[in-house]
Design a protein around this motif. Structure first.
Motif, PDB file in Angstrom:
ATOM      1  N   ILE A 189      41.453   8.435  28.014  1.00 49.49           N
ATOM      2  CA  ILE A 189      41.322   8.106  29.436  1.00 49.49           C
ATOM      3  C   ILE A 189      40.541   6.789  29.515  1.00 49.49           C
ATOM      4  O   ILE A 189      39.913   6.399  28.522  1.00 49.49           O
ATOM      5  CB  ILE A 189      40.564   9.219  30.195  1.00 49.49           C
ATOM      6  CG1 ILE A 189      39.229   9.541  29.489  1.00 49.49           C
ATOM      7  CG2 ILE A 189      41.406  10.482  30.293  1.00 49.49           C
ATOM      8  CD1 ILE A 189      38.427  10.645  30.122  1.00 49.49           C
ATOM      9  N   GLY A 190      40.585   6.137  30.648  1.00 50.12           N
ATOM     10  CA  GLY A 190      39.834   4.880  30.701  1.00 50.12           C
ATOM     11  C   GLY A 190      39.844   4.234  32.064  1.00 50.12           C
ATOM     12  O   GLY A 190      40.352   4.791  33.049  1.00 50.12           O
ATOM     13  N   VAL A 191      39.255   3.039  32.098  1.00 52.73           N
ATOM     14  CA  VAL A 191      39.101   2.330  33.370  1.00 52.73           C
ATOM     15  C   VAL A 191      39.191   0.818  33.138  1.00 52.73           C
ATOM     16  O   VAL A 191      38.784   0.330  32.081  1.00 52.73           O
ATOM     17  CB  VAL A 191      37.742   2.706  34.032  1.00 52.73           C
ATOM     18  CG1 VAL A 191      36.558   2.337  33.171  1.00 52.73           C
ATOM     19  CG2 VAL A 191      37.571   2.108  35.421  1.00 52.73           C
ATOM     20  N   VAL A 192      39.753   0.134  34.117  1.00 54.58           N
ATOM     21  CA  VAL A 192      39.716  -1.329  34.130  1.00 54.58           C
ATOM     22  C   VAL A 192      38.929  -1.742  35.371  1.00 54.58           C
ATOM     23  O   VAL A 192      39.188  -1.242  36.471  1.00 54.58           O
ATOM     24  CB  VAL A 192      41.137  -1.941  34.169  1.00 54.58           C
ATOM     25  CG1 VAL A 192      41.059  -3.467  34.265  1.00 54.58           C
ATOM     26  CG2 VAL A 192      41.944  -1.527  32.953  1.00 54.58           C
ATOM     27  N   LEU A 193      37.956  -2.628  35.163  1.00 59.14           N
ATOM     28  CA  LEU A 193      37.153  -3.160  36.273  1.00 59.14           C
ATOM     29  C   LEU A 193      37.502  -4.631  36.404  1.00 59.14           C
ATOM     30  O   LEU A 193      37.238  -5.418  35.484  1.00 59.14           O
ATOM     31  CB  LEU A 193      35.669  -3.050  35.929  1.00 59.14           C
ATOM     32  CG  LEU A 193      35.002  -1.690  36.059  1.00 59.14           C
ATOM     33  CD1 LEU A 193      33.818  -1.600  35.133  1.00 59.14           C
ATOM     34  CD2 LEU A 193      34.554  -1.488  37.490  1.00 59.14           C
ATOM     35  N   ASP A 194      38.081  -4.999  37.532  1.00 61.47           N
ATOM     36  CA  ASP A 194      38.497  -6.387  37.736  1.00 61.47           C
ATOM     37  C   ASP A 194      37.649  -6.996  38.847  1.00 61.47           C
ATOM     38  O   ASP A 194      37.520  -6.397  39.925  1.00 61.47           O
ATOM     39  CB  ASP A 194      39.981  -6.408  38.114  1.00 61.47           C
ATOM     40  CG  ASP A 194      40.548  -7.810  38.108  1.00 61.47           C
ATOM     41  OD1 ASP A 194      39.877  -8.718  37.576  1.00 61.47           O
ATOM     42  OD2 ASP A 194      41.653  -7.998  38.644  1.00 61.47           O
ATOM     43  N   GLY A 195      37.052  -8.138  38.581  1.00 57.00           N
ATOM     44  CA  GLY A 195      36.206  -8.781  39.591  1.00 57.00           C
ATOM     45  C   GLY A 195      34.730  -8.522  39.355  1.00 57.00           C
ATOM     46  O   GLY A 195      33.897  -8.873  40.193  1.00 57.00           O
ATOM     47  N   PHE A 196      34.410  -7.895  38.213  1.00 56.40           N
ATOM     48  CA  PHE A 196      33.003  -7.602  37.926  1.00 56.40           C
ATOM     49  C   PHE A 196      32.289  -8.921  37.582  1.00 56.40           C
ATOM     50  O   PHE A 196      32.799  -9.725  36.801  1.00 56.40           O
ATOM     51  CB  PHE A 196      32.909  -6.629  36.740  1.00 56.40           C
ATOM     52  CG  PHE A 196      31.553  -6.002  36.586  1.00 56.40           C
ATOM     53  CD1 PHE A 196      31.230  -4.841  37.252  1.00 56.40           C
ATOM     54  CD2 PHE A 196      30.590  -6.602  35.789  1.00 56.40           C
ATOM     55  CE1 PHE A 196      29.972  -4.262  37.128  1.00 56.40           C
ATOM     56  CE2 PHE A 196      29.328  -6.042  35.653  1.00 56.40           C
ATOM     57  CZ  PHE A 196      29.018  -4.866  36.327  1.00 56.40           C
ATOM     58  N   PRO A 197      31.108  -9.155  38.137  1.00 54.15           N
ATOM     59  CA  PRO A 197      30.429 -10.444  37.917  1.00 54.15           C
ATOM     60  C   PRO A 197      30.137 -10.722  36.440  1.00 54.15           C
ATOM     61  O   PRO A 197      29.931  -9.791  35.662  1.00 54.15           O
ATOM     62  CB  PRO A 197      29.117 -10.286  38.695  1.00 54.15           C
ATOM     63  CG  PRO A 197      29.352  -9.191  39.652  1.00 54.15           C
ATOM     64  CD  PRO A 197      30.351  -8.275  39.033  1.00 54.15           C
ATOM     65  N   SER A 198      30.085 -11.980  36.084  1.00 54.16           N
ATOM     66  CA  SER A 198      29.741 -12.376  34.713  1.00 54.16           C
ATOM     67  C   SER A 198      28.220 -12.394  34.547  1.00 54.16           C
ATOM     68  O   SER A 198      27.465 -12.438  35.527  1.00 54.16           O
ATOM     69  CB  SER A 198      30.313 -13.767  34.409  1.00 54.16           C
ATOM     70  OG  SER A 198      29.750 -14.704  35.304  1.00 54.16           O
ATOM     71  N   GLY A 199      27.787 -12.322  33.296  1.00 58.05           N
ATOM     72  CA  GLY A 199      26.374 -12.519  32.981  1.00 58.05           C
ATOM     73  C   GLY A 199      25.500 -11.297  33.181  1.00 58.05           C
ATOM     74  O   GLY A 199      24.271 -11.399  33.072  1.00 58.05           O
ATOM     75  N   VAL A 200      26.111 -10.126  33.452  1.00 58.02           N
ATOM     76  CA  VAL A 200      25.305  -8.903  33.623  1.00 58.02           C
ATOM     77  C   VAL A 200      25.033  -8.319  32.231  1.00 58.02           C
ATOM     78  O   VAL A 200      25.947  -8.195  31.413  1.00 58.02           O
ATOM     79  CB  VAL A 200      26.041  -7.877  34.520  1.00 58.02           C
ATOM     80  CG1 VAL A 200      25.250  -6.574  34.631  1.00 58.02           C
ATOM     81  CG2 VAL A 200      26.316  -8.475  35.902  1.00 58.02           C
ATOM     82  N   ASP A 201      23.775  -7.963  31.976  1.00 63.12           N
ATOM     83  CA  ASP A 201      23.403  -7.389  30.671  1.00 63.12           C
ATOM     84  C   ASP A 201      24.144  -6.085  30.434  1.00 63.12           C
ATOM     85  O   ASP A 201      24.135  -5.206  31.292  1.00 63.12           O
ATOM     86  CB  ASP A 201      21.892  -7.095  30.630  1.00 63.12           C
ATOM     87  CG  ASP A 201      21.102  -8.345  30.349  1.00 63.12           C
ATOM     88  OD1 ASP A 201      21.628  -9.232  29.647  1.00 63.12           O
ATOM     89  OD2 ASP A 201      19.967  -8.449  30.857  1.00 63.12           O
ATOM     90  N   TYR A 202      24.761  -5.957  29.246  1.00 63.79           N
ATOM     91  CA  TYR A 202      25.412  -4.698  28.886  1.00 63.79           C
ATOM     92  C   TYR A 202      24.371  -3.832  28.182  1.00 63.79           C
ATOM     93  O   TYR A 202      24.088  -4.013  27.003  1.00 63.79           O
ATOM     94  CB  TYR A 202      26.632  -4.954  27.977  1.00 63.79           C
ATOM     95  CG  TYR A 202      27.322  -3.669  27.602  1.00 63.79           C
ATOM     96  CD1 TYR A 202      28.089  -2.989  28.534  1.00 63.79           C
ATOM     97  CD2 TYR A 202      27.195  -3.128  26.325  1.00 63.79           C
ATOM     98  CE1 TYR A 202      28.714  -1.791  28.208  1.00 63.79           C
ATOM     99  CE2 TYR A 202      27.811  -1.932  25.999  1.00 63.79           C
ATOM    100  CZ  TYR A 202      28.568  -1.275  26.948  1.00 63.79           C
ATOM    101  OH  TYR A 202      29.179  -0.080  26.628  1.00 63.79           O
ATOM    102  N   ASP A 203      23.782  -2.907  28.936  1.00 65.44           N
ATOM    103  CA  ASP A 203      22.723  -2.042  28.402  1.00 65.44           C
ATOM    104  C   ASP A 203      23.387  -0.766  27.872  1.00 65.44           C
ATOM    105  O   ASP A 203      23.619   0.186  28.618  1.00 65.44           O
ATOM    106  CB  ASP A 203      21.738  -1.746  29.545  1.00 65.44           C
ATOM    107  CG  ASP A 203      20.562  -0.890  29.107  1.00 65.44           C
ATOM    108  OD1 ASP A 203      20.656  -0.252  28.039  1.00 65.44           O
ATOM    109  OD2 ASP A 203      19.567  -0.846  29.855  1.00 65.44           O
TER     110      ASP A 203
END
Ligand SMILES: Cc1cc2nc3c(=O)[nH]c(=O)nc-3n(C[C@H](O)[C@H](O)[C@H](O)COP(=O)(O)O)c2cc1C
Length: 366
Positions: free
Chosen positions: A22-36
């Motif tokens: 299963i999964g998800v696509v996120l389109d339009g998510f801002p750049s530069g956000v820390d992936y914690d």
């Protein structure tokens, strides 16, 4: 089926409970956000099955694999795609359900909608499992919102007839919401826990299930997000909240309680704080007026119905024989899904608020 949602931020959820993943696509998510990653995994863990006696015995790692959109520990701004493998399936448990639709589940309507071509194993696309990608999306959005000073959190307001203390509609704080996220049973009154667990256990022993209410809050949401009438904050949040399986009602602020209030009691008087902020004395409207955020905590409740798949014998129509016959459901099902649904509700709220935020602030949000 509408499997894509959003305006400035679009999410698309795919997969079936017993398919490859299963999964998800996120389109339009801002750049530069820390992936914690630790934060994301903790959020996934909060929803994952098989963690305690109240939860289904189906144990899944629910480890998201990021295929795109994250590089060098930060989001790139291009579509984020995450997949979660299905590893623990027992499809034989669901063999008879195409002929004998489960009462309260989507076997019958899903078959009609897809002319019998839907994948019924484990509830297919209608399974609660499909909320795992939503929790991933919500966790990503929480990371973004955190960078904007916005915190989303929830507690179990009730299970069966057992009530928790409600949020203080004015004073609910980010610290309180963060603390709830770390609790196995997110409740405000620790004395309610034993009674809630006993109600769940009672239902389980009776081969039955119970539902409940989740109260969710978002603090730090700026005033002025949203639009009137056809595109209100309430309608945007609700449209995503109602995509969570088993959600059958949403109310904002005092909600249906308004029916018993007089206007003089229902209205939230405006005032100015010592540091010059415009706030309201009470928050009966749950942080939304005219479909637009007021800057007060955003507050809403969702009701989660009792798990439809119960071990107790029920009658259902056998679509082949045309007779009403007893149904025995095998499979592995939670006697109460409210605890696991709490992070899902938070996730839906986080995605909707991110969409509203990006719409309101555009690229300035990045
Ligand atoms: C986290 C979560 C887990 C769920 N687990 C189950 C389950 O184990 N068994 C079941 O019958 N329904 C489960 N559900 C609910 C069904 O998926 C849902 O009731 C069904 O698809 C029918 O949709 P509706 O209740 O929204 O009408 C779960 C829902 C959520 C949010």
């Amino acid at each position: 089926m509408g499997s894509t949602w959003g305006n400035a931020l679009k999410i698309s959820i795919f997969g079936e409970s017993h398919g490859a993943g299963i999964g998800v696509v996120l389109d339009g998510f801002p750049s530069g956000v820390d992936y914690d990653e630790a934060f994301i995994l903790r959020e996934m863990e909060r929803r994952a099955p098989g963690r305690n006696k109240q939860s289904t015995a189906r144990r899944e790692a629910d480890q998201p694999k990021i295929l795109s959109g994250v590089f060098n520990g930060k989001t790139t701004g291009t579509p984020i795609c995450a997949v979660i493998e299905n590893t623990n399936t027992r499809s034989q448990d669901y063999k008879s359900l195409s002929d004998q639709p489960r009462p309260g589940h989507a076997d019958y309507t899903g078959m009609l909608r897809y002319h019998g071509f839907n994948d019924p194993r484990g509830g297919g696309h209608f399974s609660g499992r499909l909320t795992a990608p939503l929790v991933f999306a919500g966790a990503m959005c929480k990371l973004f919102l955190r960078s904007k000073g916005i915190t989303v959190g929830a507690h179990i307001q009730s299970i069966a007839q057992i009530q928790d203390t409600a949020f203080d509609d004015v004073e609910v704080s980010a610290g309180q919401l963060d603390a709830l996220r770390m609790q196995e049973y997110p409740i405000l009154n620790p004395r309610a826990q034993d009674a809630m667990l006993a109600a769940i256990e009672d239902a389980r022993m009776d081969c039955d299930s119970v539902g409940g209410v989740i109260e969710c809050a978002a603090v730090g949401v700026p005033a002025g997000l949203g639009s009137p009438m056809l595109d209100t904050v309430e309608s945007r949040l609700s449209s995503l909240l109602f995509s969570v399986p088993a959600v059958k009602g949403v109310e904002f602020g005092v909600g249906f309680g308004f029916a018993e209030y007089r206007g003089s009691h229902a209205n939230d008087p405006f005032m100015k704080t010592d540091d010059g902020r415009i706030v309201t004395e009470t928050n009966n409207n749950g942080g939304v007026l005219g479909g637009i955020t007021s800057g007060m905590p955003l507050l809403f409740r969702t009701v989660i119905k009792p798990t439809p798949s119960i071990a107790k014998r029920q009658n259902t129509l056998n679509l082949v024989s045309g007779q009403v016959e007893p149904l025995e459901i095998h499979g592995r099902h939670d006697p109460c899904i409210v605890t696991r649904a709490a992070p899902v509700i938070e996730a839906a709220a986080a995605v909707a608020i991110t969409d509203l935020y990006l719409e309101g602030y555009g690229y300035a949000a990045e």
